[in-house]
Scaffold this motif. Structure first.
Motif, PDB file in Angstrom:
ATOM      1  N   ASP A 669       0.824  -1.211   0.000  1.00  0.00           N
ATOM      2  CA  ASP A 669       0.000   0.000   0.000  1.00  0.00           C
ATOM      3  C   ASP A 669       0.857   1.260   0.000  1.00  0.00           C
ATOM      4  OD1 ASP A 669       1.053   0.022   2.522  1.00  0.00           O
ATOM      5  OD2 ASP A 669      -0.857  -0.051   3.583  1.00  0.00           O
ATOM      6  N   SER A 670       2.172   1.101  -0.310  1.00  0.00           N
ATOM      7  CA  SER A 670       3.126   2.214  -0.424  1.00  0.00           C
ATOM      8  C   SER A 670       3.369   2.912   0.903  1.00  0.00           C
ATOM      9  CB  SER A 670       2.652   3.236  -1.477  1.00  0.00           C
ATOM     10  OG  SER A 670       2.589   2.636  -2.755  1.00  0.00           O
ATOM     11  N   THR A 671       3.328   2.174   1.988  1.00  0.00           N
ATOM     12  CA  THR A 671       3.616   2.745   3.297  1.00  0.00           C
ATOM     13  C   THR A 671       4.520   1.808   4.088  1.00  0.00           C
ATOM     14  OG1 THR A 671       1.704   1.737   4.399  1.00  0.00           O
ATOM     15  CG2 THR A 671       1.380   3.912   3.392  1.00  0.00           C
ATOM     16  N   LEU A 672       5.262   2.419   5.011  1.00  0.00           N
ATOM     17  CA  LEU A 672       5.961   1.690   6.065  1.00  0.00           C
ATOM     18  C   LEU A 672       5.309   2.073   7.383  1.00  0.00           C
ATOM     19  CD1 LEU A 672       9.709   2.327   5.073  1.00  0.00           C
ATOM     20  CD2 LEU A 672       8.229   0.485   4.293  1.00  0.00           C
ATOM     21  N   ARG A 673       5.316   1.153   8.313  1.00  0.00           N
ATOM     22  CA  ARG A 673       4.728   1.442   9.626  1.00  0.00           C
ATOM     23  C   ARG A 673       5.673   0.955  10.714  1.00  0.00           C
ATOM     24  NH1 ARG A 673      -0.832   2.830   9.865  1.00  0.00           N
ATOM     25  NH2 ARG A 673      -1.781   2.862   7.796  1.00  0.00           N
ATOM     26  N   LEU A 674       5.700   1.725  11.797  1.00  0.00           N
ATOM     27  CA  LEU A 674       6.509   1.388  12.969  1.00  0.00           C
ATOM     28  C   LEU A 674       5.563   1.030  14.104  1.00  0.00           C
ATOM     29  CD1 LEU A 674       9.424   1.304  14.111  1.00  0.00           C
ATOM     30  CD2 LEU A 674       9.091   3.659  14.879  1.00  0.00           C
ATOM     31  N   TRP A 675       5.835  -0.093  14.777  1.00  0.00           N
ATOM     32  CA  TRP A 675       4.959  -0.613  15.830  1.00  0.00           C
ATOM     33  C   TRP A 675       5.761  -0.799  17.116  1.00  0.00           C
ATOM     34  CZ3 TRP A 675       0.127  -1.171  13.625  1.00  0.00           C
ATOM     35  CH2 TRP A 675       0.085  -1.343  12.242  1.00  0.00           C
ATOM     36  N   ASP A 676       5.057  -0.686  18.222  1.00  0.00           N
ATOM     37  CA  ASP A 676       5.622  -0.989  19.530  1.00  0.00           C
ATOM     38  C   ASP A 676       5.051  -2.332  19.973  1.00  0.00           C
ATOM     39  OD1 ASP A 676       6.353  -1.173  22.217  1.00  0.00           O
ATOM     40  OD2 ASP A 676       6.200   0.978  22.546  1.00  0.00           O
ATOM     41  N   VAL A 677       5.876  -3.381  19.935  1.00  0.00           N
ATOM     42  CA  VAL A 677       5.381  -4.711  20.264  1.00  0.00           C
ATOM     43  C   VAL A 677       5.246  -4.912  21.766  1.00  0.00           C
ATOM     44  CG1 VAL A 677       6.321  -5.716  18.151  1.00  0.00           C
ATOM     45  CG2 VAL A 677       7.720  -5.674  20.220  1.00  0.00           C
ATOM     46  N   LYS A 678       5.800  -4.012  22.550  1.00  0.00           N
ATOM     47  CA  LYS A 678       5.643  -4.117  23.997  1.00  0.00           C
ATOM     48  C   LYS A 678       4.297  -3.545  24.432  1.00  0.00           C
ATOM     49  CE  LYS A 678       7.887  -2.915  28.376  1.00  0.00           C
ATOM     50  NZ  LYS A 678       9.046  -2.219  29.009  1.00  0.00           N
ATOM     51  N   GLU A 679       3.949  -2.391  23.875  1.00  0.00           N
ATOM     52  CA  GLU A 679       2.671  -1.759  24.203  1.00  0.00           C
ATOM     53  C   GLU A 679       1.566  -2.167  23.233  1.00  0.00           C
ATOM     54  OE1 GLU A 679       2.252  -0.082  26.887  1.00  0.00           O
ATOM     55  OE2 GLU A 679       4.381  -0.037  27.461  1.00  0.00           O
ATOM     56  N   ASN A 680       1.928  -2.903  22.176  1.00  0.00           N
ATOM     57  CA  ASN A 680       0.965  -3.349  21.163  1.00  0.00           C
ATOM     58  C   ASN A 680       0.202  -2.176  20.544  1.00  0.00           C
ATOM     59  OD1 ASN A 680       1.661  -6.033  21.664  1.00  0.00           O
ATOM     60  ND2 ASN A 680       0.080  -6.284  23.219  1.00  0.00           N
ATOM     61  N   CYS A 681       0.947  -1.207  20.045  1.00  0.00           N
ATOM     62  CA  CYS A 681       0.320  -0.022  19.486  1.00  0.00           C
ATOM     63  C   CYS A 681       1.133   0.492  18.303  1.00  0.00           C
ATOM     64  CB  CYS A 681       0.165   1.076  20.545  1.00  0.00           C
ATOM     65  SG  CYS A 681       1.737   1.687  21.181  1.00  0.00           S
ATOM     66  N   PRO A 682       0.494   1.193  17.361  1.00  0.00           N
ATOM     67  CA  PRO A 682       1.243   1.805  16.248  1.00  0.00           C
ATOM     68  C   PRO A 682       1.971   3.050  16.720  1.00  0.00           C
ATOM     69  CG  PRO A 682      -1.086   2.310  16.060  1.00  0.00           C
ATOM     70  CD  PRO A 682      -0.954   1.374  17.222  1.00  0.00           C
ATOM     71  N   VAL A 683       3.094   3.333  16.102  1.00  0.00           N
ATOM     72  CA  VAL A 683       3.907   4.485  16.474  1.00  0.00           C
ATOM     73  C   VAL A 683       3.908   5.539  15.375  1.00  0.00           C
ATOM     74  CG1 VAL A 683       6.223   5.273  17.132  1.00  0.00           C
ATOM     75  CG2 VAL A 683       5.378   3.063  17.944  1.00  0.00           C
ATOM     76  N   ARG A 684       4.179   5.111  14.133  1.00  0.00           N
ATOM     77  CA  ARG A 684       4.327   6.101  13.058  1.00  0.00           C
ATOM     78  C   ARG A 684       4.113   5.420  11.708  1.00  0.00           C
ATOM     79  NH1 ARG A 684       8.046   7.948  15.201  1.00  0.00           N
ATOM     80  NH2 ARG A 684       7.033   9.687  16.241  1.00  0.00           N
ATOM     81  N   THR A 685       3.668   6.210  10.734  1.00  0.00           N
ATOM     82  CA  THR A 685       3.493   5.745   9.356  1.00  0.00           C
ATOM     83  C   THR A 685       4.394   6.571   8.446  1.00  0.00           C
ATOM     84  OG1 THR A 685       1.191   5.128   9.794  1.00  0.00           O
ATOM     85  CG2 THR A 685       1.847   5.355   7.492  1.00  0.00           C
ATOM     86  N   PHE A 686       5.118   5.904   7.567  1.00  0.00           N
ATOM     87  CA  PHE A 686       6.075   6.558   6.669  1.00  0.00           C
ATOM     88  C   PHE A 686       5.551   6.484   5.234  1.00  0.00           C
ATOM     89  CE2 PHE A 686       8.198   4.583  10.251  1.00  0.00           C
ATOM     90  CZ  PHE A 686       8.971   5.605  10.762  1.00  0.00           C
ATOM     91  N   ARG A 687       5.573   7.628   4.558  1.00  0.00           N
ATOM     92  CA  ARG A 687       5.111   7.710   3.176  1.00  0.00           C
ATOM     93  C   ARG A 687       6.102   8.516   2.350  1.00  0.00           C
ATOM     94  NH1 ARG A 687       0.235   8.187   6.106  1.00  0.00           N
ATOM     95  NH2 ARG A 687      -1.326   6.619   5.521  1.00  0.00           N
ATOM     96  N   GLY A 688       6.209   8.155   1.076  1.00  0.00           N
ATOM     97  CA  GLY A 688       7.100   8.863   0.166  1.00  0.00           C
ATOM     98  C   GLY A 688       7.544   8.006  -0.994  1.00  0.00           C
ATOM     99  N   HIS A 689       7.651   6.695  -0.769  1.00  0.00           N
ATOM    100  CA  HIS A 689       8.055   5.769  -1.812  1.00  0.00           C
ATOM    101  C   HIS A 689       6.814   5.180  -2.477  1.00  0.00           C
ATOM    102  CE1 HIS A 689       7.264   3.286   1.693  1.00  0.00           C
ATOM    103  NE2 HIS A 689       7.108   2.244   0.886  1.00  0.00           N
ATOM    104  N   LYS A 690       7.025   4.408  -3.515  1.00  0.00           N
ATOM    105  CA  LYS A 690       5.936   3.766  -4.241  1.00  0.00           C
ATOM    106  C   LYS A 690       6.160   2.265  -4.246  1.00  0.00           C
ATOM    107  CE  LYS A 690       3.630   3.513  -8.756  1.00  0.00           C
ATOM    108  NZ  LYS A 690       3.641   3.989 -10.163  1.00  0.00           N
ATOM    109  N   ASN A 691       5.160   1.534  -3.788  1.00  0.00           N
ATOM    110  CA  ASN A 691       5.243   0.070  -3.742  1.00  0.00           C
ATOM    111  C   ASN A 691       3.828  -0.484  -3.813  1.00  0.00           C
ATOM    112  OD1 ASN A 691       5.975  -2.576  -3.412  1.00  0.00           O
ATOM    113  ND2 ASN A 691       6.276  -2.441  -1.219  1.00  0.00           N
ATOM    114  N   GLU A 692       3.455  -1.012  -4.975  1.00  0.00           N
ATOM    115  CA  GLU A 692       2.103  -1.491  -5.190  1.00  0.00           C
ATOM    116  C   GLU A 692       2.025  -2.963  -5.559  1.00  0.00           C
ATOM    117  OE1 GLU A 692       0.457   1.024  -8.155  1.00  0.00           O
ATOM    118  OE2 GLU A 692       0.334   2.792  -6.845  1.00  0.00           O
ATOM    119  N   LYS A 693       3.136  -3.571  -6.028  1.00  0.00           N
ATOM    120  CA  LYS A 693       3.028  -4.967  -6.448  1.00  0.00           C
ATOM    121  C   LYS A 693       4.294  -5.788  -6.243  1.00  0.00           C
ATOM    122  CE  LYS A 693       4.049  -3.644 -11.238  1.00  0.00           C
ATOM    123  NZ  LYS A 693       3.603  -3.722 -12.641  1.00  0.00           N
ATOM    124  N   ASN A 694       5.447  -5.185  -6.068  1.00  0.00           N
ATOM    125  CA  ASN A 694       6.712  -5.924  -6.013  1.00  0.00           C
ATOM    126  C   ASN A 694       7.287  -5.952  -4.604  1.00  0.00           C
ATOM    127  OD1 ASN A 694       7.072  -6.452  -8.930  1.00  0.00           O
ATOM    128  ND2 ASN A 694       7.233  -4.233  -9.074  1.00  0.00           N
TER     129      ASN A 694
END
Length: 775
Positions: A669-694
Motif C-alpha cells: 500500500d506504499s507505506t511503512l509502519r513502525l509498531w511498539d510490540v511491547k505496548e501493542n500499538c502503532p507508532v508512526r506511518t512513513f510515506r514517500g516511496h511507491k510500492n504497489e506490487k513488487n
C-alpha cells in the motif's frame, strides 16, 4: 355458489365463497340459505361446490353481522328506495330484512314436555351472548370496519352502490366486474348494471366515520383545515378571535424557538471555550517546557564557552609568563596528554620564529573566544569558520524543511519524557546537565542524527549478472556476522558471496565472488547465522529451505515440508540452531538444524510473505501476511498470536526489528509502519516511496529505515520522522539501458551494514550499489 375472483384485494378473501386457492382453509360460520337459487343454466355453468357450514361472516353480506345502527339504516334505505329489489329477494326465515343485516342463528324448539328447560337454555344463551358482546366490545368496531370494506377491492367502500341481491360495492369495482361477468361477486346471482342502485345512507355513514377517524387521529391543524374545507359557517367575530389566537400562538412558538436556538448556540460556545481553554493550557504548558529547555541549553552552551575560555587563558599564561612556563613542562622534556609523544605540538621550536607565530595564533584564538562569549551573552549565533557556516546553514535548512515533524516529535518526547533504554543507560550524563530534561536529551539526539545527513552517495557499484544468465533480479542481499562478507541471491538460481572491502576499495564493474553456490530453483530470501560465520540459509520458489556451509559451498540440510513457494527465512539471534520460514502454503514452520523435521508448525489463513525473529528472544516471531496484518507469535504457545497489528491496506511484504520493542513493516500500500510490540500499538506511518506490487526490500538499524521503490529509487527514513530523509535514484550506466523507462525497473533488495551509515542496494536490473549517508 360460484368462486369469487379478487382484484387488488387487501386482506382475507371472501369467506362466503369457497376459494379455489390451495392454501385457503374453511372457517366456521352460521349456515343460511341462499336468497335465490341460481337457474338451471347458471348451475350447469358453475362447478359443484359442497356447502361449508363453518365460514365466519367477514365481508358485506346479508347474512353477516354488522352494527345495529348501520343495519337499521341500510334496511330502511332498502325498504324505501328499493322495494322491488327487496320483494324479489327471498330472505329465507331470517327475522331481520334488508342487506348487511346480521343473521342470528335460529334457536331450535325444545321438546314440549320440557318447556322450562328450554326457557332456561334460551335464557342461558342470552346471558352468554350478552357476556360475549361485553367481552368482544373491542373487536366489534374492527368487525364493523371490515363490514364496510368492498368485497372486490377490500378497501373502504367509495361511492357505495347496492345490488338487487343486497350487496354493496364500490361503484367502479362493481361496474368493472359486470363489464366482464353478469353475476354478483358475493353470491353469484344473475346481475346487470341496471340492477345497481346508489346507497346514499351507506355513503353518509361512511363520511361520518371518516370524520370521526380524522378527529381521532388527525392533528389540530388537520382538523381545522378539514373544517374549513367542509365549508362550515363561521361569524366574522369568531374568525377574528381565532386569528388573534393563532397570531398569539405563533408569537409564542417563535419566542420558544428563539430561546431553543439561543440555548443551542450557548452550549456550542461553552464547548468551544472549553476546548480552546484546554488548547491554551496545553500551549502554555508547551511554552513553559520550551522556556525551560531554552534556559537549560543556554546554560550548557555558556558552560562550553567558559571551558574554552579557561583553556585559552591557560595557554596565554603559558606563553606570556616565564614563571608559568616552568609550571608547564615543555613537550620536548615530558610528554603530556595535551600533545602526544612524537607529534608536532604547537610549542615546537624546531622552526625559527615558531614560538612568535604560535603566540599570534593563540592571541587570535583568544580574541575569537571573546567574541563567542559576548555572543552567548547577547543570545545570538557566534561567528564560525566558513566551512562550519556552510554546514550549519545546510542543517538549518533541513530543520526548516521538516519543522512540523520535528515539532511534533519534540512535544511528544517533552510531554511524556524519554522512555527508551538508550536514555536509561545515559542517566548519568543527563543528571550532570542541570535542568536538562530526558525528553530534550532524546530529541537532541534525534535532531543531531536527522540533520547530519541529507543525501545518499555512491561509493561502489557492481553488476550481479553474468554472460550465462540473463535474469538479474536480486531478491535478497545480506551481510554476515562481522560485516566482512555479503551474499546475494535471486532469480539466477545462484548464491554469490562477495568480500565487502574488495568491492569498496577496488572499483570495478565486475567483481568475482569468493564463493558461488548453485541451486535448483529461484531464490527468494537469505539469512546469515548470527553466530557461525560460515552458515547461511536460503528459501526458494519450490518451497525448499536450505542450510549452506559457505566455506565448502555445499548444502548441509534441506527442508522440503512447504508445499508452495517459500518467501522468507530467518535465523534466531539468541538461539543459533533455530530458524523460521514462511510460505505461500499459509504455514509458518520453525526448524532446528539438529533435526530433519520441523519443530513447530503454525497454520494460518493467508499467504505468508515475511517472518522475523525478535532479536532479544527466540520465543517471539513476527509474521507478515497477505491478509494485511502482522501476527506476533509466542512460539511457546503458537495456537494463537499474542497480538495482531492491523493498519496496512494491502499485503505485508516485510517485517524487521529495530530493537526488541520496535518493529517496522512494509506493505504494497506504499507505506511503512513502525509498531511498539511491547505496548501493542502503532507508532508512526512513513510515506514517500511507491510500492504497489513488487517486493522492494526493507532494512533497518537503530535509527534509520531503508526501503526500495518501484520508481527505481532507494528511500531512507529516520524512525522519528514520517517523511524521507534521503533518497537515491538508480541510473543505468549501460548505453543499451540508458533509454529505458526508469519506471520499468524497481529496487529489489536493501541491507544496512549494522548501525553504520553504509548500505547495500540492488535493483531488478542486477545492479548492486554501495551507498553511504552524506551531509
Amino acid at each position: 355458489m360460484a368462486t369469487c375472483r379478487r382484484r387488488g384485494a387487501r386482506g382475507y378473501p371472501d369467506p362466503d365463497v369457497v376459494s379455489s386457492h390451495p392454501y385457503t382453509l374453511p372457517l366456521p360460520r352460521p349456515h343460511t340459505e341462499p336468497s335465490s337459487p341460481p337457474s338451471s343454466s347458471t348451475r350447469a355453468s358453475l362447478p359443484h361446490t359442497p356447502h361449508h357450514h363453518h365460514h365466519p361472516p367477514l365481508v358485506c353480506n346479508y347474512s353477516r353481522p354488522v352494527a345495529a345502527s348501520t343495519a337499521a339504516a341500510i334496511a330502511a334505505a332498502c325498504s324505501t328506495h328499493h322495494r322491488r329489489a327487496a320483494s324479489s329477494c327471498r330472505m329465507g326465515d331470517s327475522t331481520v330484512a334488508g342487506a348487511l343485516v346480521p343473521s342470528v342463528p335460529k334457536q331450535e324448539q325444545a321438546p314440549s314436555g320440557d318447556a322450562s328447560t328450554a326457557a332456561l337454555a334460551v335464557a342461558g344463551e342470552g346471558e352468554e351472548d350478552a357476556g360475549a358482546r361485553a367481552s368482544a366490545g373491542g373487536t366489534g368496531e374492527a368487525a364493523a370496519d371490515r363490514d364496510l370494506l368492498c368485497p372486490i377491492c377490500m378497501a373502504v367502500i367509495k361511492d357505495a352502490f347496492l345490488t338487487a341481491c343486497g350487496h354493496s360495492f364500490c361503484y367502479m369495482c362493481i361496474v368493472t366486474h359486470l363489464s366482464h361477468k353478469s353475476d354478483c361477486p358475493c353470491c353469484g346471482n344473475y346481475l346487470t348494471k341496471a340492477q345497481l342502485y346508489p346507497n346514499f345512507l351507506l355513503d353518509k355513514v361512511l363520511k361520518k366515520m371518516s370524520a370521526r377517524q380524522i378527529a381521532k387521529t388527525a392533528s389540530p391543524i388537520d382538523q381545522f383545515r378539514y373544517a374549513l374545507q367542509q365549508g362550515n359557517d363561521m361569524a366574522v367575530k369568531e374568525l377574528d378571535s381565532l386569528m388573534t389566537l393563532i397570531a398569539e400562538k405563533k408569537r409564542h412558538m417563535e419566542q420558544q424557538e428563539s430561546e431553543t436556538n439561543m440555548q443551542i448556540l450557548l452550549v456550542f460556545l461553552h464547548c468551544l471555550r472549553k476546548q480552546k481553554l484546554e488548547e491554551l493550557n496545553e500551549i502554555q504548558t508547551d511554552l513553559q517546557y520550551i522556556k525551560e529547555d531554552i534556559s537549560a541549553v543556554e546554560r550548557h552552551r555558556l558552560e562550553l564557552y567558559r571551558t574554552k575560555e579557561r583553556y585559552s587563558m591557560k595557554l596565554r599564561m603559558l606563553l606570556d609568563e616565564p614563571a608559568a612556563s616552568k609550571m608547564w613542562p615543555s613537550p620536548m622534556d615530558k610528554p603530556s596528554g595535551l600533545f602526544p609523544p612524537n607529534s608536532r605540538g604547537p610549542l615546537c621550536t624546531s622552526h625559527p620564529g615558531g614560538l612568535q607565530n604560535k603566540k599570534l595564533d593563540l592571541k587570535g584564538q583568544i580574541s575569537h573566544q571573546g567574541f563567542q562569549r559576548r555572543d552567548v551573552l547577547t543570545c545570538s549565533d557566534p561567528p564560525s569558520a566558513p566551512i562550519q557556516s556552510g554546514n550549519v546553514i545546510a542543517r538549518k535548512r533541513r530543520v526548516q524543511a521538516q519543522f512540523n515533524e520535528l515539532q511534533e516529535y519534540y512535544l511528544q518526547r517533552r510531554r511524556t519524557g524519554a522512555q527508551s533504554r538508550r536514555l536509561e543507560e545515559r542517566d548519568i550524563v543527563t543528571i550532570n546537565k542541570e535542568g536538562y530534561h530526558a525528553g530534550l536529551e532524546d530529541f537532541q539526539s534525534v535532531l543531531t542524527t536527522f540533520t547530519r545527513y541529507s543525501r545518499l552517495r555512491v561509493i561502489a557499484e557492481l553488476r550481479h549478472g553474468d554472460l550465462f544468465h540473463s535474469a538479474n533480479i536480486v531478491s535478497s542481499i545480506e551481510f554476515d556476522r562481522d560485516d566482512e562478507l555479503f551474499a546475494t541471491a535471486g532469480v539466477s538460481k545462484r548464491i554469490k558471496v562477495f568480500e565487502f572491502s574488495t568491492v569498496v576499495n577496488e572499483p570495478s564493474d565486475v567483481h568475482c565472488p569468493v564463493v558461488e553456490m548453485a541451486t535448483r530453483s529461484k531464490l527468494s530470501c537469505l539469512s546469515w547465522n548470527k553466530y557461525s560465520k560460515n552458515v547461511i540459509a536460503s528459501s526458494d520458489y519450490e518451497g525448499i529451505v536450505t542450510v549452506w556451509d559457505v566455506q565448502t559451498g555445499q548444502s548441509v540440510m534441506e527442508y522440503e515440508e512447504h508445499e508452495k513457494r517459500a518467501w522468507s527465512v530467518d535465523f534466531s539471534r539468541t538461539e543459533p540452531s533455530m530458524l523460521v520460514s514462511g510460505s505461500d502454503d499459509c504455514k509458518v514452520k520453525v526448524w532446528c538444524t539438529k533435526q530433519e523435521a520441523s519443530a513447530i508448525n503454525i497454520d494460518m489463513k493467508a499467504n505468508i510473505c515475511s517472518v522475523k525473529y525478535n532479536p532479544g528472544s527466540s520465543h517471539y516471531v513476527a509474521v507478515g501476511s497477505a491478509d494485511h496484518h502482522i501476527h506476533y507469535f509466542d512460539l511457546r504457545n503458537p495456537s494463537a498470536p499474542v497480538h495482531v497489528f492491523g493498519g496496512h491496506k494491502k499485503a505485508v511484504s516485510y517485517v524487521k526489528f529495530l530493537s526488541t520493542n520496535e518493529l517496522a513493516s512494509a506493505s504494497t500500500d506504499s507505506t511503512l509502519r513502525l509498531w511498539d510490540v511491547k505496548e501493542n500499538c502503532p507508532v508512526r506511518t512513513f510515506r514517500g516511496h511507491k510500492n504497489e506490487k513488487n517486493f522492494v526490500g526493507l532494512s533497518v538499524n537503530n535509527e534509520y529505515i531503508a526501503c526500495g521503490s518501484e520508481t527505481n529509487e532507494v528511500f531512507v527514513y529516520h524512525k522519528a520522522i514520517s517523511k524521507p530523509a534521503a533518497n537515491h535514484r538508480f541510473v543505468s550506466s549501460d548505453l543499451d539501458d540508458a533509454d529505458d523507462d526508469p519506471g520499468s525497473y524497481f529496487i529489489s533488495a536493501v541491507c544496512w551494514k549494522s548501525d553504520s551509515p553504509t548500505m547495500l542496494t540492488a535493483n531488478s536490473q542486477g545492479t548492486i550499489k554501495v551507498l553511504v549517508l552524506a551531509p
